[in-house]
Design an enzyme around this catalytic site. Sequence first.
Site, PDB file in Angstrom:
ATOM      1  CG  ASN A  11      50.305  95.156  34.700  1.00  0.00           C
ATOM      2  OD1 ASN A  11      49.413  94.840  33.875  1.00  0.00           O
ATOM      3  ND2 ASN A  11      50.005  95.194  35.763  1.00  0.00           N
ATOM      4  NE  ARG A  95      49.174  90.792  36.159  1.00  0.00           N
ATOM      5  CZ  ARG A  95      48.543  91.203  37.271  1.00  0.00           C
ATOM      6  NH1 ARG A  95      48.793  92.438  37.506  1.00  0.00           N
ATOM      7  NH2 ARG A  95      47.835  90.206  37.760  1.00  0.00           N
ATOM      8  CG  HIS A 183      44.486  87.644  41.101  1.00  0.00           C
ATOM      9  ND1 HIS A 183      43.165  87.459  41.679  1.00  0.00           N
ATOM     10  CD2 HIS A 183      44.610  89.046  40.515  1.00  0.00           C
ATOM     11  CE1 HIS A 183      42.518  88.494  41.221  1.00  0.00           C
ATOM     12  NE2 HIS A 183      43.382  89.420  40.702  1.00  0.00           N
ATOM     13  NE  ARG A 243      36.925  92.386  37.222  1.00  0.00           N
ATOM     14  CZ  ARG A 243      38.222  92.114  37.508  1.00  0.00           C
ATOM     15  NH1 ARG A 243      38.404  90.657  37.143  1.00  0.00           N
ATOM     16  NH2 ARG A 243      39.049  92.968  37.623  1.00  0.00           N
ATOM     17  CD  GLU A 381      49.698  90.852  41.427  1.00  0.00           C
ATOM     18  OE1 GLU A 381      49.498  92.125  41.714  1.00  0.00           O
ATOM     19  OE2 GLU A 381      48.919  90.525  40.485  1.00  0.00           O
TER      20      GLU A 381
END
Length: 406
Positions: A11, A95, A183, A243, A381
């Site tokens: 990742n 990923r 996600h 964010r 994940e």
Amino acid sequence: MSSRDAILIVNAGSSSVKFQVFGIGTAGEPVRLIKGQVDGIGTRPRLRASDSDGAVLIDRMSTVADIPDVPAALHAAGDWLRQQHGINPVAVGHRVVHGGPEYDKAVLIDADVIARLEKYVPLAPLHQPNNLAPIRTIGERFPGLAQVACFDTAFHRAHDALADHFALPEHLHDEGVRRYGFHGLSYEFIASRLPAVAPDIATGRVIVAHLGSGASMCALSNGRSIESTMGFTALDGLPMGTRPGHLDPGVILYLIGQQGMSVAGVQEMLYHDCGLKGLSGISNDVRELEASTDPRAQFALEYFAYRISLCAGMLCAALGGLDAFVFTAGIGENSAGVRARTVARLKWLGVELDSAANASHALRISRPESRCPVYVIPTDEELMIARHTMTLIADRDVSDPALARS
Ligand code: AMP
């Protein structure tokens, strides 16, 4: 462990590469062996890794001359895995943030796939290039090694056209300006866990709130995503650590047109200075906000819960009702406070919080009489990427007799 058994998961970001090594358990399930990362790439490179029990295996600083970039970080981690642990992975799962409009599942990487993924760089300019760099590096150094791309967008690709569209001229949709959702690997993992941990609701209408430094929510119907709070980029929907989430596009026009901000300046602000950090002026980290007595910290936390509850209303409408609510990711799994604030705003759904269960981060944190149960389910994940990678290399081995014999 034989090298045949090892799968490497990568990742990659702009200044860090996270990696995990999985073996294969007796039931064919990936089993985590090593978890590590190289961070501070280009500034203060540091290779750290631990085993599945959390015992530290390495914590080594390097010079920028030794690890100036992501390819060098991968080489350093790969050399350490090979030399110290005899690990030569049989496949690498990556990923990749964007699978564009076409990839609705993980894919075995070849030159054609890389060319297609390059096309999506403009859709995710901050993330996609970092995800593709290690794919190229590994492909050049180990040309025969199977590599698999697992997308954050793929799980949402079956959304109905109503959920996939912005109300913009249709040619923009055709050009890829769509509500993709992100996600997806986390939501797919949660959907895969429901039959085991909450069989009553696995086929029902479930909202999953992935609350981490990035945050979004997903509406699951019978284990499939039908709606998400995130859209074209990972900026939309819930406020996050740094964010803003949902924002009137007129604010952007104002910042550029009236305040004279550059596009790069607005982008920097939207990704790094907003959300919990911008609202509180203190921190993007929920732990710090919860520890603070500053009213701005409390306001930021309450705002977060308020927006989660508003989005829950939206997703309930998409689902036509609700059978369960699930919290996951760093904040969702660890902050009893954020969960309590959120559930208090979902009372209209018939949710009753069990405070003791919430405080102990139990699997089910609603009271038995709660009309809608609430769960806390840890996400994984990387395990999801390992599963996809194993499935795809098994398919490849079966379809290629030469590989099956090797
Ligand atoms: P993630 O991106 O899923 O790793 O989540 C990271 C975020 O989870 C951090 O920025 C924190 O805000 C939050 N977090 C992690 N641990 C805790 C904790 N024990 N209590 C509250 N928030 C936490």
